[in-house]
Write a protein that holds these residues in place. Sequence first.
Motif: not given
Lengths: 692, 211
Positions: A455, A458-459, A461-463, A499, A502, B15, B33-39, B65, B68
């Motif tokens: 997890l 994965k995260d 690289v998305r921060t 989540q 990060s 997720t 492929p590179v973007h921020d994870l969803t909050i 996750q 949430f």
Amino acid sequence: MQETELHDLSDDADYAASQQHGSASITRSDSSKRSSSSEPEGAEIVYLKDNVTIHPTQFASERISGRLKLIKQGPSLFMTWIPYKGQNSNAKLSERDRNLYTIRAVPFTDVRSIRRHTPTLGWQYIIVVLSSGLAFPPLYFYNGGVREFLATVKQHVFLVRSAEDANVFLVNDFQDRLQRTLSSLELPRAVSVANGTPTSISVSESPNGNQERTDEGFYDGSSSTSQYNGRQKQKLHDPARDPLIHVLEKFSLVTKFARETTSQLFRESHGDGFSANGRRIHNQSSLDYPRKASDEPQKVPDEIPQKVPDEIPVPSDPCEKTSCRNQNHGEEAATNVGSFELIDCKEFGKLTVWGKPRLPPLGLEEWATFLDSEGRVMDSKALRKRIFYGGVEHRLRKEIWAFLLGYHSYDSTYAEREYRGSLKKSEYETVKHQWQSITPDQAKRFTKFRERKGLIEKDVVRTDRSLSFYDGDDNSNVNLLRDILLTYSFYNFDLGYCQGMSDLLSPILFVMKDESESFWCFVALMERLGPNFNRDQNGMHSQLFAISKLVELLDSPLHNYFKQNDSLNYFFCFRWVLIQFKREFEYEKTMRLWEVLWTHYLSEHLHLYVCVAILKRYRNKIMGEQMDFDTLLKFINELSGHIDLDAILKDAEALCICAGENGAASIPPGTPPSLPIENGSLYPQQDDDDVL
Amino acid sequence: MSYAYLFKYIIIGDTGVGKSCLLLQFTDKRFQPVHDLTIGVEFGARMITIDNKPIKLQIWDTAGQESFRSITRSYYRGAAGALLVYDITRRETFNHLASWLEDARQHANANMTIMLIGNKCDLAHRRAVSTEEGEQFAKEHGLIFMEASAKTAQNVEEAFISTAATIYKKIQEGVFDVSNESYGIKVGYGGIPGPSGGRDGSVSQAGGCCN
Ligand SMILES: Nc1nc2c(ncn2[C@@H]2O[C@H](COP(=O)(O)OP(=O)(O)O)[C@@H](O)[C@H]2O)c(=O)[nH]1
Ligand SMILES: [Mg+2]
């Protein structure tokens, strides 16, 4: 902004003088603006009055005199008030203070009303209230001329006397198309102005006994600067010079709430005196003007629905019906904090509250004055206050965040911090080694570890990968994020990884650069924000609950609106709270906000007031457009990147002070970032899988 | 731009399965492929055409996750369609489908159309869930099914559009009272008025918001 350029008065002699004086650091945008400006076509001074003075504090020695002008340019009329330079004998008043109060060129299209005050003793003065709800400090006419001023205004703009208060003059410039639109929108309200029931609170024409309090207020104008070392004062970046800081922002926004609540407080604490004077005290005025569209930040882009309210009457911002009835806390707040001015401006019977202007960030030299020779912070409260009002320069963040977050204590010396750093570094390595030493075979039998690691990988690289600090393939800082988060999930195995973490770690690593220091600062932050990430979300729920209580207290119509629309869960504030507005502002602004929040200066829970401040700023839009839960969620989401941080911080400060003890009582004990109340397991465990 | 109907969609699933990438591929036709994870939740929208009628899809992309879940549940309200996504290269994301479905059944309206998507089908060499298993699961639970790739865009349009076509068909068949917005459908200009007749203001509504 077009407008600013159009009305730039840099050719004005006084203006130019005030520009030259003071520090030499003219910002680049300022100079570009100045170079692009030219003599306004056909500008004409139609009114000029000397010795018009403001009283920032109750001390006569700190009054600032200047020249008031009305300038006609094309169809538009502007007002300027430029303080005289170098005349004031009092050294306490810096050039900076003078610049701060300067009224550069306010178009009358931005003015809502002018109130004239004629005290039985003392000078006549006026209070100019802008359509944004903001008011300038009272302008005292030492040489007279108020009547002439009003007459001149009337010659050029549409000025009507309020039907219910002969001393209030409503301004509406029908030459201006925007204004005309707004005026027509406000027709129903305009009607109520004309034949409104006489409900305004008639608080007083400054009874002499209260003069100090009412007219000159509690404003501790010097306190913001008294913290500074005198010799540094001049070198500070002057916010008034920054063209980005609109003239309107030089005084904090006056929310209607603040006015009314303060009026309430004021009335209650001084009510007897007033009634003894035979002044009538009425209830809440029906004349509240919902915010105009022009009240919204001008940057709001097209994506945000700019629909004009479909003539839905919006309940006015409260009012004495809020439970802000505490007699004393208004005064206390004002005196303890020293940041508010209570002025009997009788703006529709309300009093005005001004938050302190934001300061430039704390710089290197000024920072040095807070330290003793061995590196101890001598007065941590003063430091936190200073940071509260302006943040710190980026290069100082690494050093100062460690204090704010509690990684280092304020009374530690340079040597002690260095020693502790090295101990902490090996402690970090020990925890890190715990997961590093897990063999592949062991990992096969350690599902929880594999899931967590997966997890986190994965995260990270998305921060914030769009920042150069984190971009590119195989970025070592991204790997650091991973290592720190994984180490944290071992350090605090009960909480683990969730989540959002990060997002909180990213700026810390960006600032601290060092792995171990980042880890410990993150640990310190999570001591307080950990409950945000609990599986049962209890930290989030208590904060969202507290927001609902605060809105109920500070804006009951808005509260009722949310209630009717099944939105009382406040889930639309979820992202704000979870990661401390990290996604709502650009990176630099986020760091600024965080350091302000971390001072815990006015309240540990300032972030909740920030939520309320943002909601209040858009309350009329929300209610006017009858947003349902879905629309609201989308609207709030899309505010990201369009919130004016400084303005919101000032609002939040005002709200926090106005809410006083009642506000604090609305926030359940143990609500993050307060430390949890009960001992035992901080992070309740559940049996099911960590991840789904 | 005006629409005949507006459908609210929600994208759910573990997720990292590629929900945000699917949305971006559908709305912007690109793979990032590179973007921020969803909050919390994020929004996307696109106009499509079905039966010559412009239909606006308003899509809610959620965080996956487990912590949430309680907040994600509040987003189901009023969704007409759901894309339930798993990652064909990660078995556990498939194993969790039942629990996602349970949430959807409990918190969404009963007529919500659910599309099951096995994402990342470009990574066939790392496949951990066979196509047949996906089909089987969909059949058992009455879902539409497709394998797709947010990376190559394979089946992405199809997934979103066939969900909309199914919803549209349900409207035609009178399954919904479209004047009741809790079904996640808004009628705009040219839409069929619901059984209770057209609603005032729907026309201007259609013109007003097209983001
Ligand atoms: N190869 C491949 N990778 C994908 C695909 N969709 C998403 N990804 C990757 O999976 C990661 C997670 O995707 P994201 O959309 O953020 O997942 P979410 O958490 O479900 O929103 C991204 O970093 C993408 O690189 C796909 O169709 N093919
Ligand atoms: Mg996502």
